[in-house]
Each structure stands twice: as structure tokens, then as C-alpha cells.
Design a protein around this motif. Structure first.
Motif, short mmCIF file in Angstrom:
data_model
loop_
_atom_site.label_atom_id
_atom_site.label_comp_id
_atom_site.label_asym_id
_atom_site.label_seq_id
_atom_site.Cartn_x
_atom_site.Cartn_y
_atom_site.Cartn_z
N GLY A 138 -7.21 40.75 64.86
CA GLY A 138 -6.20 41.79 64.69
C GLY A 138 -6.64 42.78 63.63
O GLY A 138 -7.41 42.44 62.73
N PRO A 139 -6.17 44.02 63.72
CA PRO A 139 -6.54 45.03 62.73
C PRO A 139 -5.80 44.82 61.42
O PRO A 139 -4.75 44.16 61.36
CB PRO A 139 -6.11 46.34 63.40
CG PRO A 139 -4.96 45.93 64.27
CD PRO A 139 -5.28 44.55 64.76
N ALA A 140 -6.35 45.37 60.37
CA ALA A 140 -5.68 45.37 59.07
C ALA A 140 -4.58 46.43 59.08
O ALA A 140 -4.37 47.13 60.07
CB ALA A 140 -6.69 45.65 57.97
N ARG A 141 -3.88 46.54 57.98
CA ARG A 141 -2.75 47.47 57.92
C ARG A 141 -3.18 48.92 58.14
O ARG A 141 -2.41 49.73 58.65
CB ARG A 141 -2.05 47.34 56.57
CG ARG A 141 -1.31 46.01 56.40
CD ARG A 141 -0.60 45.96 55.06
NE ARG A 141 0.13 44.70 54.89
CZ ARG A 141 0.81 44.39 53.80
NH1 ARG A 141 0.85 45.24 52.79
NH2 ARG A 141 1.45 43.24 53.72
N ASP A 142 -4.42 49.23 57.74
CA ASP A 142 -4.89 50.60 57.90
C ASP A 142 -5.46 50.86 59.30
O ASP A 142 -5.95 51.95 59.58
CB ASP A 142 -5.95 50.94 56.84
CG ASP A 142 -7.18 50.02 56.92
OD1 ASP A 142 -7.25 49.19 57.86
OD2 ASP A 142 -8.05 50.14 56.05
N GLY A 143 -5.39 49.85 60.18
CA GLY A 143 -5.86 50.02 61.54
C GLY A 143 -7.31 49.67 61.75
O GLY A 143 -7.78 49.61 62.89
N GLY A 144 -8.05 49.43 60.65
CA GLY A 144 -9.45 49.06 60.76
C GLY A 144 -9.63 47.55 60.87
O GLY A 144 -8.69 46.78 60.75
N TYR A 145 -10.88 47.14 61.10
CA TYR A 145 -11.21 45.73 61.22
C TYR A 145 -12.22 45.36 60.14
O TYR A 145 -13.18 46.10 59.89
CB TYR A 145 -11.81 45.44 62.60
CG TYR A 145 -10.85 45.68 63.74
CD1 TYR A 145 -10.09 44.64 64.27
CD2 TYR A 145 -10.70 46.95 64.29
CE1 TYR A 145 -9.20 44.86 65.31
CE2 TYR A 145 -9.82 47.18 65.34
CZ TYR A 145 -9.07 46.13 65.84
OH TYR A 145 -8.19 46.36 66.87
N ASP A 146 -12.00 44.19 59.51
CA ASP A 146 -12.89 43.78 58.43
C ASP A 146 -14.05 42.95 58.96
O ASP A 146 -14.20 42.73 60.16
CB ASP A 146 -12.11 43.03 57.34
CG ASP A 146 -11.36 41.82 57.89
OD1 ASP A 146 -11.76 41.30 58.95
OD2 ASP A 146 -10.37 41.40 57.27
N ALA A 147 -14.88 42.46 58.03
CA ALA A 147 -16.09 41.72 58.41
C ALA A 147 -15.76 40.46 59.19
O ALA A 147 -16.45 40.11 60.15
CB ALA A 147 -16.90 41.37 57.16
N GLU A 148 -14.69 39.77 58.78
CA GLU A 148 -14.30 38.55 59.49
C GLU A 148 -13.93 38.85 60.94
O GLU A 148 -14.27 38.09 61.85
CB GLU A 148 -13.12 37.86 58.78
CG GLU A 148 -13.48 37.20 57.47
CD GLU A 148 -13.41 38.18 56.30
OE1 GLU A 148 -13.23 39.39 56.54
OE2 GLU A 148 -13.55 37.74 55.14
N ALA A 149 -13.25 39.97 61.15
CA ALA A 149 -12.84 40.35 62.51
C ALA A 149 -14.07 40.61 63.38
O ALA A 149 -14.11 40.23 64.55
CB ALA A 149 -11.93 41.57 62.48
#
Length: 262
Positions: free
Chosen positions: A170-181
Motif C-alpha cells: 500500500g502507498p504511504a500517506r503522501d501517495g508514494g511507495y517506500d523501499a519495503e513496498a
């Protein structure tokens, strides 16, 4: 001619010079250097516009030597440099224009995929035990957009939507995806090529959440401590415990498989 990692000609590539080849023949040529490549992978790279084989009047793909070399280059860039497809496409376009390209040094899987290492190279805590670059003891992360995530996982929108519907990503609050994603997306995509669907992975997700809960129980008192160094120690302890939990999980799966196979 298909080249090896060292740049020399590889055994068995003379077949590539004899004329147009089927996708199965191309697969056999590539598997010497890329044992994990599949027909689905080749088709995916074609769908992304990275290779454009000719088609017979009946619709069958016919690959020439240049197509095989191009596929080899794409697979090598993914394997040795962990470049996303968008960057690889730009590299190929530059080569087609006769331009020179400069590649980064070979990357290690741990550099690209380790979810406990920060993406931008900052460490979670300074050498003296204080907070990291963001002052919280946690590493700063660089987010990627939806298109970049899809390219890294070699997936499409429909697959990503399904993964998200099952809570695997799932995306973070800012709509981006982190390294784990990004890491999860790649692994889920790889498992899908073996026939494992997102619904099959719910049990893995539930297990991971239980393991995370155990880690949180251990570090929660440290997180609440008034001493900044103790709070920073909580973060490093959480990472160490998470790494041990992953190793234990892998060992238990291997042990269970061994017991079933004997």
C-alpha cells in the motif's frame, strides 16, 4: 551475438545467427546465462517495448540475433545493476542513437532490496548512538511513484490493485511507495510466476504481522524512554530482531520442506 558477463562470445550462440527463431528457441539460448528467465518474462519485456520481434502472418513471434542481444542486455542490466525498466529503456534508446552510456557499478541484492537499510544511504543512527538525519533514529527513505513501482516489479496496474486489495502492499500517506513496498512488490510478482496468487499469501502477511508484534513488545519500553540514546537503541534493536525473525522464518520453512520431502 549474445555476450557473456565478461563480454566474450558464449557457447551455443551460433544458432542465433542461422535465422529467425521462435520464443522457445530464444529462451533456450538465454537460459545458459539467465537460468531464471521464462517465456512470460520475454513476453513482458516485449509488452514494455524493450524488444520488438517480427511477427509471421499467423501471429507467431520471430526473433533475430539483434533481438536476442537486446534481451540479453536488458536482463544483464537488471541482474547486475538493478536498473528499473524505465531507465533501461532510456539506455537502449541512447544506444540506438549511437550515444555512449555510463552505467553504475554492479549492485548487490542487499544494497537494492534490504528493507532495513535506508534508500538514500543515510544510516539510522550516528556513530555516537544519536538520532539519524531526521533526528528520530530512523532512516530517511526515498519514495517512488506508482509507475516506478510497477516497473521495478515488472507488473501492471491490475496486479498492483489486487495486491493492495489483499493488504500485501500500500502507498504511504503522501501517495508514494517506500523501499519495503518495492521489495514486497518484486517478491509477490516473482511468487505469482510460480502460480501463487495474492489470496495464497494472506497467511504470510498474517505471520509477518504477528512477528512484528513480538518485536514491538520487546522494543516498546525502550521507545518510551526519556533518554535519546536509549530510544535510538530501540531502533537498532528492532532491526536486529526483525533480521533474526526473517532468518528464523526462512530456516523453519526449509526445515518443514525437508521433512516433507524425506
Amino acid at each position: 551475438m549474445v555476450q557473456s558477463r565478461s563480454g566474450g562470445a558464449r557457447r551455443g550462440t551460433t544458432a542465433a545467427e542461422s535465422g529467425p527463431m521462435s520464443i522457445g528457441a530464444v529462451l533456450n539460448l538465454l537460459r545458459d546465462e539467465f537460468p531464471e528467465v521464462t517465456i512470460s518474462k520475454i513476453r513482458f519485456l516485449e509488452s514494455e517495448g524493450l524488444v520488438e520481434p517480427q511477427r509471421t502472418p499467423s501471429g507467431y513471434r520471430k526473433f533475430g540475433p539483434a533481438d536476442v542481444e537486446r534481451l540479453s542486455r536488458v536482463l544483464r542490466l537488471q541482474r547486475d545493476h538493478y536498473l528499473p525498466l524505465k531507465v533501461i529503456r532510456e539506455q537502449l534508446d541512447a544506444l540506438d542513437r549511437g550515444e555512449e552510456i555510463r552505467l553504475p557499478g554492479p549492485a548487490k541484492p542487499s544494497d537494492a532490496l534490504d528493507p532495513f537499510d535506508p534508500v538514500d544511504g543515510d544510516r539510522g543512527a550516528d556513530a555516537d548512538g544519536g538520532g539519524g538525519a531526521n533526528g528520530s533514529g530512523r532512516p530517511r527513505t526515498t519514495r517512488v511513484g506508482r509507475e516506478e513501482l510497477l516497473a521495478a516489479a515488472e507488473a501492471d496496474e491490475e496486479q498492483l490493485a489486487e495486491w493492495e486489495s489483499y493488504g500485501l502492499i500500500g502507498p504511504a500517506r503522501d501517495g508514494g511507495y517506500d523501499a519495503e513496498a518495492v521489495t514486497i512488490a518484486r517478491i509477490v510478482a516473482d511468487l505469482g510466476r510460480y502460480g501463487l496468487e495474492p489470496r495464497h499469501l494472506r497467511v504470510v502477511k498474517a505471520s509477518a504481522e504477528r512477528e512484528a508484534g513480538l518485536v514491538e513488545q520487546v522494543v516498546a519500553p525502550l521507545r518510551r524512554h526519556r533518554n535519546p540514546q536509549t530510544r535510538a537503541h530501540a531502533e537498532s534493536t528492532a532491526r536486529e530482531l526483525a533480521t533474526l525473525a526473517v532468518r528464523l522464518h526462512a530456516a523453519l520453512v526449509q526445515s518443514a520442506l525437508g521433512a516433507r520431502l524425506h
